[in-house]
Every structure is written in structure tokens, then in C-alpha cells.
Design an enzyme around this catalytic site. Structure first.
Site, mmCIF file in Angstrom:
data_model
loop_
_atom_site.group_PDB
_atom_site.id
_atom_site.type_symbol
_atom_site.label_atom_id
_atom_site.label_comp_id
_atom_site.label_asym_id
_atom_site.label_seq_id
_atom_site.Cartn_x
_atom_site.Cartn_y
_atom_site.Cartn_z
ATOM 1 N N ARG A 153 25.788 63.347 11.481
ATOM 2 C CA ARG A 153 25.486 64.587 10.761
ATOM 3 C C ARG A 153 25.074 64.303 9.315
ATOM 4 O O ARG A 153 24.189 64.974 8.769
ATOM 5 C CB ARG A 153 26.699 65.526 10.804
ATOM 6 C CG ARG A 153 26.373 66.908 10.293
ATOM 7 C CD ARG A 153 27.383 67.964 10.712
ATOM 8 N NE ARG A 153 26.760 69.275 10.627
ATOM 9 C CZ ARG A 153 27.130 70.217 9.760
ATOM 10 N NH1 ARG A 153 28.120 70.018 8.929
ATOM 11 N NH2 ARG A 153 26.495 71.382 9.733
ATOM 12 N N HIS A 155 21.560 65.603 7.822
ATOM 13 C CA HIS A 155 21.468 66.507 6.673
ATOM 14 C C HIS A 155 20.770 65.865 5.478
ATOM 15 O O HIS A 155 20.198 66.571 4.643
ATOM 16 C CB HIS A 155 22.851 67.040 6.292
ATOM 17 C CG HIS A 155 23.282 68.187 7.144
ATOM 18 N ND1 HIS A 155 24.185 69.134 6.750
ATOM 19 C CD2 HIS A 155 22.900 68.539 8.403
ATOM 20 C CE1 HIS A 155 24.357 70.027 7.726
ATOM 21 N NE2 HIS A 155 23.590 69.674 8.742
ATOM 22 N N TRP A 203 31.317 70.965 21.523
ATOM 23 C CA TRP A 203 30.322 71.481 22.464
ATOM 24 C C TRP A 203 30.532 70.904 23.872
ATOM 25 O O TRP A 203 30.127 71.507 24.846
ATOM 26 C CB TRP A 203 28.907 71.109 22.011
ATOM 27 C CG TRP A 203 28.401 71.830 20.813
ATOM 28 C CD1 TRP A 203 27.643 72.971 20.823
ATOM 29 C CD2 TRP A 203 28.561 71.478 19.435
ATOM 30 N NE1 TRP A 203 27.338 73.342 19.538
ATOM 31 C CE2 TRP A 203 27.889 72.449 18.665
ATOM 32 C CE3 TRP A 203 29.219 70.435 18.758
ATOM 33 C CZ2 TRP A 203 27.831 72.410 17.270
ATOM 34 C CZ3 TRP A 203 29.165 70.397 17.367
ATOM 35 C CH2 TRP A 203 28.494 71.367 16.634
HETATM 36 FE FE1 DDH Z 1 24.518 70.315 14.001
HETATM 37 N N1 DDH Z 1 26.104 71.462 13.395
HETATM 38 N N2 DDH Z 1 23.276 71.892 13.781
HETATM 39 N N3 DDH Z 1 22.932 69.111 14.443
HETATM 40 N N4 DDH Z 1 25.769 68.725 14.103
HETATM 41 C C1 DDH Z 1 27.400 71.069 13.293
HETATM 42 C C2 DDH Z 1 27.919 69.846 13.633
HETATM 43 C C3 DDH Z 1 27.135 68.761 14.033
HETATM 44 C C4 DDH Z 1 23.623 73.153 13.413
HETATM 45 C C5 DDH Z 1 24.877 73.562 12.955
HETATM 46 C C6 DDH Z 1 26.011 72.770 12.993
HETATM 47 C C7 DDH Z 1 21.641 69.515 14.548
HETATM 48 C C8 DDH Z 1 21.207 70.845 14.549
HETATM 49 C C9 DDH Z 1 21.964 71.920 14.167
HETATM 50 C C10 DDH Z 1 25.401 67.450 14.466
HETATM 51 C C11 DDH Z 1 24.114 66.961 14.594
HETATM 52 C C12 DDH Z 1 22.965 67.743 14.555
HETATM 53 C C13 DDH Z 1 28.180 72.164 12.803
HETATM 54 C C14 DDH Z 1 29.676 72.118 12.533
HETATM 55 C C15 DDH Z 1 27.330 73.224 12.620
HETATM 56 C C16 DDH Z 1 27.686 74.607 12.133
HETATM 57 C C17 DDH Z 1 29.983 71.539 11.154
HETATM 58 C C18 DDH Z 1 31.471 71.478 10.896
HETATM 59 O O1 DDH Z 1 32.115 72.538 10.920
HETATM 60 O O2 DDH Z 1 31.983 70.352 10.683
HETATM 61 C C19 DDH Z 1 22.501 74.043 13.580
HETATM 62 C C20 DDH Z 1 22.505 75.521 13.228
HETATM 63 C C21 DDH Z 1 21.484 73.290 14.076
HETATM 64 C C22 DDH Z 1 20.145 73.764 14.498
HETATM 65 O O3 DDH Z 1 19.751 74.925 14.102
HETATM 66 C C23 DDH Z 1 19.376 73.159 15.345
HETATM 67 C C24 DDH Z 1 20.779 68.368 14.668
HETATM 68 C C25 DDH Z 1 19.247 68.453 14.749
HETATM 69 C C26 DDH Z 1 21.596 67.259 14.663
HETATM 70 C C27 DDH Z 1 21.221 65.808 14.738
HETATM 71 O O4 DDH Z 1 22.003 64.964 14.487
HETATM 72 C C28 DDH Z 1 19.867 65.387 15.140
HETATM 73 C C29 DDH Z 1 26.589 66.650 14.690
HETATM 74 C C30 DDH Z 1 26.614 65.201 15.158
HETATM 75 C C31 DDH Z 1 27.678 67.474 14.420
HETATM 76 C C32 DDH Z 1 29.161 67.131 14.531
HETATM 77 C C33 DDH Z 1 29.727 66.759 13.186
HETATM 78 C C34 DDH Z 1 31.195 66.451 13.232
HETATM 79 O O5 DDH Z 1 31.789 66.333 12.143
HETATM 80 O O6 DDH Z 1 31.786 66.294 14.308
#
Ligand code: DDH
Length: 288
Positions: free
Chosen positions: A44, A48, A187
Site C-alpha cells: 500500500r 500510494h 477482503w
Molecule cells: Fe487499497 N485500500 N484501495 N489498493 N489497499 C485499503 C487497503 C489496501 C482503496 C481503498 C483502500 C488499491 C485500490 C484501492 C491495498 C492496495 C491497493 C484500504 C484500508 C482502503 C480504504 C486502509 C486501512 O484502513 O488501513 C480504493 C478506494 C481503491 C480503488 O479505488 C481502486 C490498489 C490499486 C492497490 C495496489 O496495491 C495496486 C492494500 C495492499 C491494502 C491493505 C493495507 C493493509 O494495511 O493491510
């Protein structure tokens, strides 16, 4: 050589592999976190750092590591990512020659491979920028929204519908934290392994609104332990997105291939590689 005349250390491929091995060893060692791994939060962080890119202005992206600075580090979307940056602090101390920008992307690459995901080719060359390069708030997706918002955000980075769906498969990993995003839960049942489970669950589970005081999210009908965000559900309610969800749910090999390609693209957004040198990407050897 350049290093002899200037005294500057010029890292080779094997030096980057040493950084990879260090991160992989720390992932093994520090297993007392979340579901047993810092891997998801490292992915993540890399996402970001990259996902702020704007193709029109060329601003944002992983070249800069501007999330180190308060304005960007404090953006709501980045809540909790300090855990990933702190995890990497001893790696930066041990290998001070690597930029934060290259380190964060190397860590995301390492985490995906160590969590049994596909090989992600890696090219170093990012430079750290100062606070003035911080991007404005609002460039990362807002989970409470739908398909229009998803296209607005990801088209700005230069992605198409297929790529949006392939990138979203990263949600096989990790979880939402009530004290970070406000959402809660994982998820999938295997949040520390890269799989196509996210797509299978989207299609095969029945999803209901969760009854709680938090932000609107879905829970699975059978176990009430899994979750989907409104943006996740947009991938099945929108026909153009759903055809890719169907494909990736059926064919994990296709998902791995497309995920590797789109993550490589994401991690290199806005990075000015010198294309004339034809820099060969590094393929890191996984430790497992
Ligand atoms: Fe995500 N994401 N993401 N995400 N994401 C969250 C957690 C993680 C959105 C929202 C959230 C991608 C796209 C989207 C990962 C990877 C990727 C969380 C929770 C939210 C909210 C955060 C928290 O509470 O800690 C949304 C909205 C989108 C979208 O609109 C498509 C993408 C493209 C990626 C990527 O990596 C390519 C991962 C991994 C996490 C888990 C993090 C954790 O600490 O566990």
C-alpha cells in the site's frame, strides 16, 4: 570509474538484491503484526507513493517520496502508512545509498514476490524531492464512491478499465483498519498471499450492507467476516469492469500476468528513466 573519481557509491544489481533480501528477512522476522505480515502495508505504501501521478502535469508518482513530509503524509488516504515507513527505517540506515523513492518501490516489489505473487521487474533511478513537490490532497481514490470516480482517478494516471480491475486485485491482500480509514476487515481469507480470491469472492459471495456505525461497507452473507468497499462493488455493477472480474476469477495465471504488468507500470509512473541507456530491469530472486 565514476565511483573512483567522485567517491559516490554506484550500486549494482547485486546491491539491490541485498536490499531485497534484507526486507524479505525483516518480513519473516516481524510476523507479530496484523495477519502476520507487514507485506500488505508495504504494498500500500508503494501504491500510494505512485498513485498521486497526474499524466497531464507530470506531477506526483513514486519519483520523490514526498509522503515523508507532513502535508502529504497527513492526507487522510495515507493514514497508517507510517507503519510501513517505520518498518523500512532500519533498511534505509543499513543501505544509506538508496533513495527513499527507490526503497519504497523495491519494498512493494519484494512484498508482492514474498507473498507468492508474480515477479515484478524493477528499475531503480528515482530521486527524492523536497516538500515543495508534495501533491495536493484528493489524488488517491475515495472508497465511498463508484465507477465514475474510479475512472476519473485512474484515467488521470493513464490507466484503462482492464488495468483498473487488474490493479484492484491487490485487495486480496491486507485489511481495512477502523483507526486508519474507518473501514474494517479483510477482503479475503488469505490476506498475506497474492491470489485471485478477491475476484472469486466478488462474484460468488452474497454481499450485504454491514449494519454498524462506521462508513458504508459490505459484508459477506455467509461468514460476516469479510468486507468490500463501495469502490470494490463498482467492479461488478459496471459491465465494462465486470467482464475483467469474470476473466480474473476464472484464470489466476491471466491475473498474475496482467497484475505484474500493471503494477510495473504503476510503480514507474512519472519516473524519468533514461530510455537511451536501455536500463535492463532487475528480476529479484525470491527467498522462499
Ligand atoms: Fe487499497 N485500500 N484501495 N489498493 N489497499 C485499503 C487497503 C489496501 C482503496 C481503498 C483502500 C488499491 C485500490 C484501492 C491495498 C492496495 C491497493 C484500504 C484500508 C482502503 C480504504 C486502509 C486501512 O484502513 O488501513 C480504493 C478506494 C481503491 C480503488 O479505488 C481502486 C490498489 C490499486 C492497490 C495496489 O496495491 C495496486 C492494500 C495492499 C491494502 C491493505 C493495507 C493493509 O494495511 O493491510
Amino acid at each position: 570509474s565514476a565511483s573512483e573519481t567522485t567517491g559516490v557509491f554506484v550500486p549494482k544489481q547485486e546491491d539491490y538484491q541485498k536490499v531485497y533480501n534484507e526486507i524479505a528477512a525483516l518480513l519473516q522476522e516481524k510476523d507479530d503484526y496484523d495477519d502476520g505480515s507487514y507485506g500488505p502495508v508495504l504494498v500500500r505504501l508503494a501504491w500510494h507513493a505512485s498513485g498521486t501521478y497526474d499524466k497531464e502535469t507530470g506531477t506526483g508518482g513514486s519519483n520523490g517520496a514526498t509522503m515523508r513530509f507532513a502535508p502529504e503524509g497527513d492526507h487522510g488516504a495515507n493514514a497508517g502508512l507510517v507503519a510501513a515507513r517505520d518498518f523500512l527505517a532500519p533498511v534505509k540506515a543499513k543501505f544509506p545509498w538508496i533513495t527513499y523513492s527507490d526503497l519504497w518501490i523495491l519494498a512493494g516489489t519484494c512484498a508482492i514476490q514474498e507473498m507468492q505473487g508474480p515477479t515484478i521487474p524493477y528499475r531503480p533511478g528515482r530521486v527524492d524531492k523536497d516538500i515543495a513537490a508534495c501533491t495536493p490532497d484528493g489524488r488517491l481514490p475515495d472508497a465511498s464512491q463508484g465507477n465514475k470516480h474510479l475512472r476519473g482517478i485512474f484515467y488521470r494516471m493513464g490507466f484503462n478499465d482492464q488495468e483498473i480491475v487488474a490493479l484492484s486485485g491487490a485487495h486480496a491482500l491486507g485489511r481495512c483498519h477502523a483507526d486508519r480509514s474507518g473501514f474494517d476487515g479483510p477482503w479475503t481469507f488469505s490476506p498475506t498471499v497474492v491470489t485471485n480470491e478477491y475476484y472469486k469472492l466478488l462474484l460468488n459471495e452474497k454481499w450485504n450492507w454491514k449494519k454498524w456505525n462506521g462508513p458504508k461497507q459490505y459484508e459477506d452473507k455467509s461468514t460476516k467476516t469479510l468486507m468490500m468497499l463501495p469502490t470494490d462493488m463498482a467492479l461488478v455493477s459496471d459491465k465494462a469492469f465486470k467482464q475483467w472480474v469474470d476473466k480474473y476469477a476464472k484464470d489466476e495465471g491471466l491475473f498474475f500476468k496482467d497484475f505484474a504488468a500493471v503494477v510495473t507500470k504503476l510503480f514507474e509512473l512519472g519516473v524519468p528513466f533514461d530510455e537511451t541507456t536501455q536500463q535492463t530491469p532487475i528480476t529479484f530472486k525470491p527467498t522462499a
